[in-house]
Write an enzyme that holds these catalytic residues in place. Structure first.
Site, PDB file in Angstrom:
ATOM      1  N   SER A   1       0.874  -1.234   0.006  1.00 41.95           N
ATOM      2  CA  SER A   1      -0.017  -0.023  -0.063  1.00 41.95           C
ATOM      3  C   SER A   1       0.830   1.567  -0.035  1.00 41.95           C
ATOM      4  O   SER A   1       0.377   2.238  -0.509  1.00 41.95           O
ATOM      5  CB  SER A   1      -0.964   0.038   1.219  1.00 41.95           C
ATOM      6  OG  SER A   1      -1.790  -0.873   1.164  1.00 41.95           O
TER       7      SER A   1
ATOM      8  N   GLU B   1       3.458   2.019  -1.883  1.00 45.53           N
ATOM      9  CA  GLU B   1       3.796   2.288  -3.076  1.00 45.53           C
ATOM     10  C   GLU B   1       2.563   2.753  -4.005  1.00 45.53           C
ATOM     11  O   GLU B   1       2.883   3.101  -5.087  1.00 45.53           O
ATOM     12  CB  GLU B   1       4.477   1.038  -3.747  1.00 45.53           C
ATOM     13  CG  GLU B   1       5.726   0.544  -3.037  1.00 45.53           C
ATOM     14  CD  GLU B   1       5.635  -0.211  -1.754  1.00 45.53           C
ATOM     15  OE1 GLU B   1       6.782   0.251  -0.711  1.00 45.53           O
ATOM     16  OE2 GLU B   1       4.513  -0.629  -1.317  1.00 45.53           O
TER      17      GLU B   1
ATOM     18  N   GLY C   1       1.286  -4.912  16.087  1.00 44.05           N
ATOM     19  CA  GLY C   1       1.462  -4.433  17.401  1.00 44.05           C
ATOM     20  C   GLY C   1       2.485  -3.339  17.451  1.00 44.05           C
ATOM     21  O   GLY C   1       3.063  -2.920  18.659  1.00 44.05           O
ATOM     22  N   THR C   2       2.923  -2.628  16.479  1.00 41.59           N
ATOM     23  CA  THR C   2       3.760  -1.662  16.389  1.00 41.59           C
ATOM     24  C   THR C   2       3.046  -0.385  15.784  1.00 41.59           C
ATOM     25  O   THR C   2       2.228  -0.344  15.103  1.00 41.59           O
ATOM     26  CB  THR C   2       4.960  -2.149  15.557  1.00 41.59           C
ATOM     27  OG1 THR C   2       4.911  -1.968  14.303  1.00 41.59           O
ATOM     28  CG2 THR C   2       5.907  -3.023  16.009  1.00 41.59           C
TER      29      THR C   2
ATOM     30  N   HIS D   1       3.852   1.294  13.086  1.00 42.35           N
ATOM     31  CA  HIS D   1       4.069   1.023  11.435  1.00 42.35           C
ATOM     32  C   HIS D   1       2.538   0.966  10.973  1.00 42.35           C
ATOM     33  O   HIS D   1       2.537   1.788   9.770  1.00 42.35           O
ATOM     34  CB  HIS D   1       4.550  -0.598  11.075  1.00 42.35           C
ATOM     35  CG  HIS D   1       4.726  -0.526   9.859  1.00 42.35           C
ATOM     36  ND1 HIS D   1       3.665  -1.476   9.056  1.00 42.35           N
ATOM     37  CD2 HIS D   1       5.640  -0.389   8.839  1.00 42.35           C
ATOM     38  CE1 HIS D   1       4.378  -1.475   7.809  1.00 42.35           C
ATOM     39  NE2 HIS D   1       5.321  -0.786   7.687  1.00 42.35           N
TER      40      HIS D   1
END
Length: 161
Positions: A58, A60, A86-87, A89
């Site tokens: 996604s 890109e 869990g991060t 990101h």
């Protein structure tokens, strides 16, 4: 359900529009559903010729959507899925993709259909992917919105000199 209140879009005379779909490759099952919905929408809208471009993920999508917009496409639908982990990101990718696709549309004047699912779980993504048993078809919606907007823009008269 997030689809409540969605407009019923009617698009006519779209056969000569140049439409591209750019789709991420992560989450194959979800992406297959989104792309299938997008292709169904193009058929229903009477857009016989279209281009499909696949990118890794996604993140890109904006650069590919921009390239397509600059190559003369009248509308671009961007399809992807980002599922929370869990991060942080998830937050960075969602923000970057959303801002990037918005910027492409504003900078180029080409409608960009936003078919990027940003979900907490894979089940939520599957429910929006347009698969058998899904409650929503976001790939179809993204193409329909982009093509409908392109048709509206085409009908807007040029300013008088």
């Amino acid at each position: 359900m997030s689809g409540n209140g969605a407009p019923q879009l009617t698009v006519t005379d779209a056969a000569d529009l140049r439409v591209a779909v750019v789709a991420a490759q992560w989450h194959t099952t979800v992406m297959d559903g989104l792309l299938g919905g997008a292709l169904r929408a193009l058929e229903e809208l009477g857009v016989p010729e279209h281009t499909v471009v696949r990118v890794p993920g996604s993140f890109e999508l904006p650069v590919a959507a921009r390239a397509l917009a600059l190559r003369g496409y009248d509308a671009v639908a961007a399809l992807g899925v980002v599922i929370r982990g869990g991060t942080p990101h998830f937050d960075y990718v969602c923000q970057g993709v959303t801002q990037g696709l918005t910027q492409v549309g504003v900078d180029t004047g080409v409608p960009i259909g936003f078919g990027v699912l940003t979900c907490d779980t894979e089940e939520q993504a599957l429910d929006r992917a347009g698969l058998a048993g899904s409650s929503e078809d976001k790939g179809h919606e993204a193409v329909t919105a982009a093509v409908a907007t392109a048709a509206v823009l085409r009908a807007v008269p040029e300013p008088r000199a």
